[in-house]
Write a protein that holds these residues in place. Structure first.
Motif, PDB file in Angstrom:
ATOM      1  N   UNK A 188       0.807  -1.224   0.000  1.00  0.00           N
ATOM      2  CA  UNK A 188       0.000   0.000   0.000  1.00  0.00           C
ATOM      3  C   UNK A 188       0.840   1.274   0.000  1.00  0.00           C
ATOM      4  N   UNK A 189       2.167   1.125  -0.074  1.00  0.00           N
ATOM      5  CA  UNK A 189       3.081   2.262  -0.045  1.00  0.00           C
ATOM      6  C   UNK A 189       2.904   3.059   1.246  1.00  0.00           C
ATOM      7  N   UNK A 190       2.684   2.320   2.343  1.00  0.00           N
ATOM      8  CA  UNK A 190       2.516   2.907   3.670  1.00  0.00           C
ATOM      9  C   UNK A 190       3.615   2.382   4.589  1.00  0.00           C
ATOM     10  N   UNK A 191       3.840   3.080   5.691  1.00  0.00           N
ATOM     11  CA  UNK A 191       4.879   2.673   6.629  1.00  0.00           C
ATOM     12  C   UNK A 191       4.374   1.652   7.647  1.00  0.00           C
ATOM     13  N   UNK A 192       3.073   1.650   7.907  1.00  0.00           N
ATOM     14  CA  UNK A 192       2.533   0.777   8.943  1.00  0.00           C
ATOM     15  C   UNK A 192       1.210   0.178   8.493  1.00  0.00           C
ATOM     16  N   UNK A 193       0.966  -1.063   8.899  1.00  0.00           N
ATOM     17  CA  UNK A 193      -0.341  -1.706   8.760  1.00  0.00           C
ATOM     18  C   UNK A 193      -0.643  -2.419  10.069  1.00  0.00           C
ATOM     19  N   UNK A 194      -1.883  -2.306  10.509  1.00  0.00           N
ATOM     20  CA  UNK A 194      -2.312  -2.941  11.757  1.00  0.00           C
ATOM     21  C   UNK A 194      -3.515  -3.818  11.442  1.00  0.00           C
ATOM     22  N   UNK A 195      -3.382  -5.128  11.615  1.00  0.00           N
ATOM     23  CA  UNK A 195      -4.473  -6.045  11.335  1.00  0.00           C
ATOM     24  C   UNK A 195      -5.492  -6.073  12.447  1.00  0.00           C
ATOM     25  N   UNK A 196      -6.775  -6.024  12.076  1.00  0.00           N
ATOM     26  CA  UNK A 196      -7.873  -6.067  13.044  1.00  0.00           C
ATOM     27  C   UNK A 196      -8.900  -7.093  12.572  1.00  0.00           C
ATOM     28  N   UNK A 197      -9.983  -7.224  13.327  1.00  0.00           N
ATOM     29  CA  UNK A 197     -10.910  -8.333  13.108  1.00  0.00           C
ATOM     30  C   UNK A 197     -11.778  -8.182  11.867  1.00  0.00           C
ATOM     31  N   UNK A 198     -12.068  -6.949  11.464  1.00  0.00           N
ATOM     32  CA  UNK A 198     -12.957  -6.728  10.317  1.00  0.00           C
ATOM     33  C   UNK A 198     -12.877  -5.280   9.869  1.00  0.00           C
ATOM     34  N   UNK A 199     -13.538  -4.967   8.774  1.00  0.00           N
ATOM     35  CA  UNK A 199     -13.483  -3.621   8.223  1.00  0.00           C
ATOM     36  C   UNK A 199     -14.155  -2.580   9.086  1.00  0.00           C
ATOM     37  N   UNK A 200     -15.270  -2.924   9.711  1.00  0.00           N
ATOM     38  CA  UNK A 200     -15.939  -1.969  10.598  1.00  0.00           C
ATOM     39  C   UNK A 200     -15.037  -1.612  11.772  1.00  0.00           C
ATOM     40  N   UNK A 201     -14.370  -2.605  12.350  1.00  0.00           N
ATOM     41  CA  UNK A 201     -13.444  -2.329  13.441  1.00  0.00           C
ATOM     42  C   UNK A 201     -12.282  -1.460  12.969  1.00  0.00           C
ATOM     43  N   UNK A 202     -11.831  -1.667  11.745  1.00  0.00           N
ATOM     44  CA  UNK A 202     -10.747  -0.833  11.216  1.00  0.00           C
ATOM     45  C   UNK A 202     -11.163   0.636  11.224  1.00  0.00           C
ATOM     46  N   UNK A 203     -12.363   0.930  10.783  1.00  0.00           N
ATOM     47  CA  UNK A 203     -12.869   2.300  10.797  1.00  0.00           C
ATOM     48  C   UNK A 203     -13.044   2.804  12.228  1.00  0.00           C
ATOM     49  N   UNK A 204     -13.680   1.989  13.061  1.00  0.00           N
ATOM     50  CA  UNK A 204     -13.984   2.389  14.432  1.00  0.00           C
ATOM     51  C   UNK A 204     -12.712   2.669  15.228  1.00  0.00           C
ATOM     52  N   UNK A 205     -11.753   1.741  15.194  1.00  0.00           N
ATOM     53  CA  UNK A 205     -10.535   1.909  15.977  1.00  0.00           C
ATOM     54  C   UNK A 205      -9.687   3.059  15.435  1.00  0.00           C
ATOM     55  N   UNK A 206      -9.694   3.251  14.132  1.00  0.00           N
ATOM     56  CA  UNK A 206      -8.953   4.384  13.567  1.00  0.00           C
ATOM     57  C   UNK A 206      -9.552   5.707  14.046  1.00  0.00           C
ATOM     58  N   UNK A 207     -10.866   5.798  14.076  1.00  0.00           N
ATOM     59  CA  UNK A 207     -11.508   7.022  14.570  1.00  0.00           C
ATOM     60  C   UNK A 207     -11.189   7.247  16.045  1.00  0.00           C
ATOM     61  N   UNK A 208     -11.243   6.184  16.830  1.00  0.00           N
ATOM     62  CA  UNK A 208     -10.896   6.323  18.244  1.00  0.00           C
ATOM     63  C   UNK A 208      -9.448   6.778  18.404  1.00  0.00           C
ATOM     64  N   UNK A 209      -8.552   6.208  17.615  1.00  0.00           N
ATOM     65  CA  UNK A 209      -7.150   6.590  17.692  1.00  0.00           C
ATOM     66  C   UNK A 209      -6.938   8.036  17.266  1.00  0.00           C
ATOM     67  N   UNK A 210      -7.815   8.546  16.422  1.00  0.00           N
ATOM     68  CA  UNK A 210      -7.764   9.952  16.015  1.00  0.00           C
ATOM     69  C   UNK A 210      -8.406  10.871  17.045  1.00  0.00           C
TER      70      UNK A 210
END
Length: 384
Positions: A49-71
Motif C-alpha cells: 500500500x506504499x505505507x509505513x505501517x499496517x495494523x491487522x484487526x478483526x474486520x473492516x468496521x473495526x478498522x474504521x472504528x478503531x482508527x476514529x478512536x485513535x484519532x
C-alpha cells in the motif's frame, strides 16, 4: 449456464495448494492469536500500500472504528461522511459516540463531492471520511486541502479499493489513516472476516495496536479501555497468499470492465431509436461507470444505473444472471438512523443512485463466455 455474481469457490480452487499449505503452517506453529504470521502480513501489506505501517484487526468496521478512536473522536464530535455509502462507514462514527454528517456524491462517480464538503464543516467537525466506492478512488487532493485548511484529519474507507491508484500512487497513506476490509468478497478477501488500518503515522499505528488488544501492550497490563479486535493468524496466512496474486486478479477485473464498457457503449449512442417495445438496456437513461483521468480503479464492482433497475434485475435473474444492488437503501433512510430525522428527499442524488444502481457479475474468475452471456442477456431484456 447460470452466471453467479461472484464465484468465491473458484478463487479458492485456483490457489488451493498454497492456501492449504499456509493454513497448515499456522496450525503446525501452535500460535493462534497475533504472532509472526500477522506480523508478516502487516509488513507485506504496508509495503504493498506504499505505507509505513499496517495494523491487522478483526474486520473492516473495526478498522474504521478503531482508527476514529485513535484519532481522538468521541461524543460531541462530527465526522463528514458520504451520503452514498455502505452503512458501515456511518456505524463506525456512531460507535465512537460522534455524529455522521452526510455530504452528497458526484453523479458521475458516486463518490463524495469535494466541492460540498466545506459547507458541512462546523466547529464540531473533526474528521473527513471519504469512501473509495466500488473500487474507484475518491478525489483526494481537494479533500486533503480542505482538511489542512480547517485543521481536520482524513480517514479513508478503502474497503473496496485494494490496489487502486490515485494519480499514480496506491491508495494506502495519503490521508492520516486508511481502513480496509478483507471480507471474502473483496478484491483481497480472506476466508472469513478481517480488516486492517494503514498509515504513515507511527503514533497512530501504535494507538490502534493497543486498542485492538484490550488496551494492552503487555499481557495483563491495560493502559486504556480497549477492544478484542485482532486479525486471525489463519486469515493473515490466507491473505499473504492472495496478496501475491492481487495485481494479477485486479488486471482480470479491469479486462472484464473494459469488455463490459466496450460492448455496452455502442448501444448508448443508439439509445432511444424507434418506438414501441425496446431493449431495456438501450433506454437513453442507462448509465455506465465513469472513470476520471486521474483514477485507476480496481473494479470491485461494475455498477450500472437504470430507472427500470428492478425490472432489469428480474429479467437478468430469469436469464440466469446473478446481480446485486449496492445499495438499495441509503444510510440516512435506514431505521438505524431514524433518530437523525433525515426526511426522504433530503439527499436526492444519493437517493436516486440507490434507486437505480445494479451491480453486474464481476470477479477474477468470470470468463469471456460468461461475461458475453451477461451482455447478451442485457440486450434481450425488454421494457414497454
Amino acid at each position: 449456464m447460470n452466471i453467479p455474481f461472484l464465484d468465491l469457490r473458484a478463487a479458492y480452487l485456483e490457489l488451493k495448494p498454497a492456501i492449504d499449505a499456509a493454513i497448515t503452517r499456522v496450525l503446525d506453529s501452535g500460535w493462534y492469536i497475533l504472532g509472526p504470521e500477522v506480523d508478516a502480513f502487516e509488513a507485506e501489506y504496508a509495503a504493498y500500500c506504499e505505507a509505513k505501517h499496517a495494523v491487522g484487526v478483526a474486520n473492516g468496521l473495526d478498522a474504521l472504528h478503531l482508527a476514529l478512536l485513535a484519532l481522538g473522536i468521541g461524543p460531541g464530535d462530527e465526522v463528514i461522511v458520504p451520503s452514498n455509502t455502505y452503512i458501515a462507514t456511518w456505524l463506525a462514527v456512531s460507535q465512537c459516540g460522534a455524529t455522521p454528517v452526510p455530504v452528497e456524491p458526484l453523479e458521475a462517480t458516486c463518490n463524495i463531492d469535494p466541492t460540498l464538503i466545506e459547507a458541512a464543516i462546523t466547529p464540531r467537525t473533526k474528521v473527513i471520511l471519504p469512501v473509495h466506492l466500488y473500487g474507484q478512488p475518491a478525489d483526494l487532493d481537494p479533500i486533503l486541502a480542505i482538511a489542512r485548511k480547517h485543521g481536520l484529519r482524513v480517514l479513508e474507507d478503502a474497503a473496496q479499493a485494494h490496489g487502486a491508484r490515485y494519480k499514480g500512487r496506491r491508495i494506502g497513506a495519503r490521508g492520516d489513516a486508511v481502513a480496509w476490509s478483507f471480507y471474502p468478497g473483496k478484491n483481497l478477501g480472506a476466508l472469513g472476516d478481517g480488516g486492517a488500518v494503514t498509515t504513515n503515522d507511527p503514533e497512530l499505528a501504535d494507538r490502534i495496536r493497543v486498542l485492538r488488544n484490550y488496551g494492552s501492550r503487555v499481557k495483563y497490563h491495560n493502559e486504556v479501555q480497549g477492544y478484542n479486535s485482532r486479525l486471525d493468524p489463519i486469515q493473515a496466512a490466507v491473505l499473504r497468499v492472495k496478496l501475491n496474486v492481487l495485481d494479477e486478479w485486479n488486471d482480470r477485473r479491469k479486462a472484464i470492465a473494459e469488455h463490459y464498457r466496450n460492448a455496452l457503449t455502442p448501444y448508448l449512442t443508439e439509445a432511444g431509436q424507434g418506438g414501441g417495445a425496446r431493449d431495456i438496456a438501450q433506454a437513453p437513461t442507462l448509465t455506465l461507470p465513469h472513470v476520471p483521468d486521474w483514477a485507476d480503479p480496481v473494479w470491485h464492482l461494475f455498477v450500472i444505473r437504470h430507472p427500470d433497475r428492478d425490472e432489469l434485475q428480474r429479467q437478468l435473474a430469469q436469464a440466469g444472471i446473478g446481480t446485486m444492488i449496492h445499495y438499495p437503501i441509503p444510510p440516512h433512510r435506514q431505521p438505524a438512523y431514524a433518530s437523525l430525522h433525515k426526511a426522504a428527499g433530503r439527499y436526492p442524488i444519493s437517493e436516486a443512485i440507490h434507486r437505480e444502481v445494479l451491480s453486474l457479475p464481476m470477479g477474477p474468475h468470470l470468463g469471456p463466455m460468461a461475461r458475453q452471456q451477461v451482455i447478451d442477456a442485457l440486450w434481450q431484456a425488454r421494457t414497454p
